[in-house]
Design a protein around this motif. Sequence first.
Motif, PDB file in Angstrom:
ATOM      1  N   ILE A   1      40.441  63.933  65.380  1.00 19.52           N
ATOM      2  CA  ILE A   1      39.068  63.399  64.416  1.00 19.52           C
ATOM      3  C   ILE A   1      38.035  64.573  64.760  1.00 19.52           C
ATOM      4  O   ILE A   1      38.324  65.325  65.827  1.00 19.52           O
ATOM      5  N   SER A   2      37.484  65.014  63.776  1.00 23.77           N
ATOM      6  CA  SER A   2      36.569  66.298  63.471  1.00 23.77           C
ATOM      7  C   SER A   2      35.399  65.814  63.126  1.00 23.77           C
ATOM      8  O   SER A   2      35.371  65.172  62.150  1.00 23.77           O
ATOM      9  N   VAL A   3      34.270  66.644  63.579  1.00 20.34           N
ATOM     10  CA  VAL A   3      33.103  66.683  63.080  1.00 20.34           C
ATOM     11  C   VAL A   3      32.708  67.739  62.366  1.00 20.34           C
ATOM     12  O   VAL A   3      32.723  68.720  63.227  1.00 20.34           O
ATOM     13  N   TYR A   4      32.000  67.970  61.090  1.00 16.75           N
ATOM     14  CA  TYR A   4      31.984  69.124  60.500  1.00 16.75           C
ATOM     15  C   TYR A   4      30.393  69.110  60.015  1.00 16.75           C
ATOM     16  O   TYR A   4      29.900  68.027  59.545  1.00 16.75           O
ATOM     17  N   GLU A   5      29.741  70.168  59.748  1.00 18.49           N
ATOM     18  CA  GLU A   5      28.462  70.262  59.010  1.00 18.49           C
ATOM     19  C   GLU A   5      28.950  71.275  57.675  1.00 18.49           C
ATOM     20  O   GLU A   5      29.743  72.251  57.763  1.00 18.49           O
ATOM     21  N   ALA A   6      28.045  71.134  56.561  1.00 16.29           N
ATOM     22  CA  ALA A   6      28.454  71.902  55.316  1.00 16.29           C
ATOM     23  C   ALA A   6      27.416  71.557  54.574  1.00 16.29           C
ATOM     24  O   ALA A   6      26.495  70.674  54.876  1.00 16.29           O
TER      25      ALA A   6
END
Length: 250
Positions: free
Chosen positions: A14-19
Motif C-alpha cells: 500500500i502506498s500514498v502519493y502526492e502528485a
Amino acid sequence: MYLLAAESSIHDEISVYEATQLYGEQGKFRFLQFSDHAVQGAMDLNHPKRIVLEYPRAIIHLMDNHAPTFERVFIIGHGIGTIAGHYPKKRFTVAEIDAKVVELSRSYFNYDMDNIRVGDGRELLANEAGQTLDYIILDAFTKKGTPLHLTSLEFFTMTHQKLSKQGALIMNLMGKAHNDKLVNAIHTTLREIYAFSKAFMLPSESAADIRNIIVMGSHTPIQWQAREMAGFYEIELGQGHIIRDTQPIK
C-alpha cells in the motif's frame, strides 16, 4: 509524483502519493494506491471536501436519489473513507480487512470517524440484524479483484436479508462492458436474489478497456438521474453462470 508512505501487510503493498496531476486533471492530489497501481481513493488537497473520483460521486448520487431518507449504511472496503466521510450525520459501519489501510486513511487523509471494524466484511455483515440496513456498499478489492466470497449467491442472499424494504446493494466492480465472464456472472447471480438491478460504466476507448462498473440491486425500482452519474452510463450486461460458495470461479 512524490511517495509519502509505503506499507506492507499480509493483504497487499500500500502506498500514498502526492502528485500535481491525476487522470489528466491538474492540481494538488494525494492518493492511496495498491500494488496493482489501482487508485483506491484520492483527495484534492486544495479542496479537501471535493470528491475527486467519478465512481464514489456516482454511488453517492444513487444513494441520495434512490432512497434519500436513508440512515444506516454498511460498507465493505474502506479506502480513504470517501463515502462514509461524505455523510458525517448518517450511521455508517465500515468493514476493512487491512488495518494498514485504516491507519493510512487516518494519518494522510484526515479520516477521524470511529465507525471502522477491522475484519472480513462478510463475517462482520453477518452480525448485523436483519432488515436494518438501508444500503450495503461493496467496494473491496484484492490483487485478483473483488473477493469471490463477496459475489456468491449465498452472499447476495445474506445482503438481501440485512436490507430494509427500501434498501439496496451497490457494488463497485472492475471489468469490461462486454463479454466479461466474471462481471456477467456476478450480475446474473445478483439478479437471482434482487427483483431490480442496474449496471453503469464509464466511457472507454476500447471494448477491452478495464473500467469501474457499478452494479446495483434493490427490492424496489431503482431511481437515478443520468446527468448526475458523474459520466457513468447505463449498460446491459450479458448472461453468466451462478456463483456459489462451493463453486468459485477459477
